[in-house]
Design an enzyme around this catalytic site. Structure first.
Site, PDB file in Angstrom:
ATOM      1  N   CYS A  79      24.720 122.011  21.739  1.00 48.01           N
ATOM      2  CA  CYS A  79      23.473 122.255  22.731  1.00 48.01           C
ATOM      3  C   CYS A  79      23.533 120.789  23.162  1.00 48.01           C
ATOM      4  O   CYS A  79      22.980 120.132  22.606  1.00 48.01           O
ATOM      5  CB  CYS A  79      22.210 122.572  21.781  1.00 48.01           C
ATOM      6  SG  CYS A  79      20.858 122.365  22.805  1.00 48.01           S
ATOM      7  N   CYS A  82      19.903 119.481  23.485  1.00 45.30           N
ATOM      8  CA  CYS A  82      19.571 119.024  22.231  1.00 45.30           C
ATOM      9  C   CYS A  82      19.929 117.440  21.874  1.00 45.30           C
ATOM     10  O   CYS A  82      19.222 116.855  21.172  1.00 45.30           O
ATOM     11  CB  CYS A  82      20.108 119.774  21.112  1.00 45.30           C
ATOM     12  SG  CYS A  82      19.649 121.499  20.952  1.00 45.30           S
TER      13      CYS A  82
END
Length: 323
Positions: A79, A82
């Site tokens: 991700c 993230c």
């Protein structure tokens, strides 16, 4: 509508309330025992950011949330957002100096936790305060927005739950557990007086009695629940139910009208109707109105009890509505 004729029977999950109170009592006893054994009173900055998995979730998140707000960062290695958000949260966890604990959960390795929180995408950030899960934000967020959200979380945790956070000592050795002062008590007489006042329709007296308990023990589960009930009954005692229902039907996007109708729904035992009404209103409003609806919904969650399945489901629906 007279409050003495109202009943909260069927609305509040008394078993959940009892379980929450027992859990709180055990946590207080554990802290007292640690103090008697000479446990250290501080944690190191490194211990403010922890990795959590399904096996340790109850210990590292639920139990710890009785002493400090726990912010959960759901992330994954693949991700990209993230990788931008997580370092900011980690830095702020240290900067906030123990006012919250950051728990990092890898969703690829902990699919069950992801499902339990109803997460549709990552990054997703939640908080757990005194065992209650609160959605914070999902997706990329600017640092200013993150700070404002954390400030609100810290304020709510301190004012409503008495959680002032952990003591941080830069020289403390990892593994040292904080020791919290055990609140004074017991409060059986005050709580009984509050119940009697509530049964007699003396809402002001009940509210005052519960507030007296909470002034000494802000985390007292029974007093928080009782206060939420008494305040709800006080809000609806002078309402004209027919007018409230008409206003809600005529103005579906009016936050105040829907909040009033939701209060009546809950007092009448229509828990899911109350929750559904406010969640739908969240999707129709913005700004201060939306925030007012969200806050009232969280208050009604407190009346029903955090472990009630209807509350758990509504929290997930609220997270989807917000994000």
């Amino acid at each position: 509508m007279q409050p003495r004729n109202m009943s909260m029977s069927g609305v509040v999950d008394l078993a959940a309330v009892k379980a929450a109170q027992e859990a709180k009592t055990k946590a207080e006893q554990a802290r007292a025992e640690a103090a008697r054994q000479g446990g250290a009173g501080a944690v190191s900055p490194a211990e403010l950011v922890i990795d959590v998995d399904e096996a340790g979730f109850e210990r590292d998140v639920l139990q710890r949330s009785a002493e400090v707000p726990v912010v959960i960062d759901f992330w994954a290695e693949w991700c990209q957002p993230c990788k931008q958000l997580s370092p900011v949260l980690e830095r702020l966890a240290v900067e906030y100096d123990g006012r919250f604990l950051l728990a990092k959960i890898d969703v690829d390795a902990n699919q069950m936790l992801m499902q339990q929180f109803g997460i549709q995408g990552i990054p997703a950030v939640f908080a757990v305060v005194a065992g209650q899960a609160l959605p914070l934000f999902q997706g990329a967020a600017g640092e200013q927005q993150i700070r404002e959200t954390l400030d609100q979380l810290v304020e709510v945790a301190e004012q409503r739950f008495g959680l002032t956070g952990l003591t941080v000592d830069p020289d403390a050795q990892p593994g040292e557990a904080p020791v919290r002062e055990v609140p004074a008590g017991p409060y059986d007489a005050l709580l009984e007086a509050a119940v009697q006042a509530l049964d007699a329709g003396d809402l002001g007296g009940a509210i005052q009695a519960y507030e007296n308990v909470l002034s000494d023990d802000p985390g007292n589960t029974e007093a928080k629940l009782g206060l939420a009930q008494a305040e709800l009954l006080k809000r609806v005692q002078d309402m004209d139910p027919q007018q409230v229902r008409k206003d809600a039907a005529d103005k579906p996007a009016d936050a105040a009208a829907q909040i009033a109708a939701a209060d009546l729904d809950l007092v009448g035992g229509h828990v899911e109707d109350a929750f559904g009404r406010l969640i739908e209103t969240v999707t129709r409003t913005a700004g201060d109105d939306r925030d007012a609806v969200r806050r009232r919904l969280l208050e009604l969650f407190e009346v029903v009890g955090p472990e009630d399945p209807r509350v758990i489901g509504a929290r997930r629906a609220l997270a989807r509505a917000l994000f």
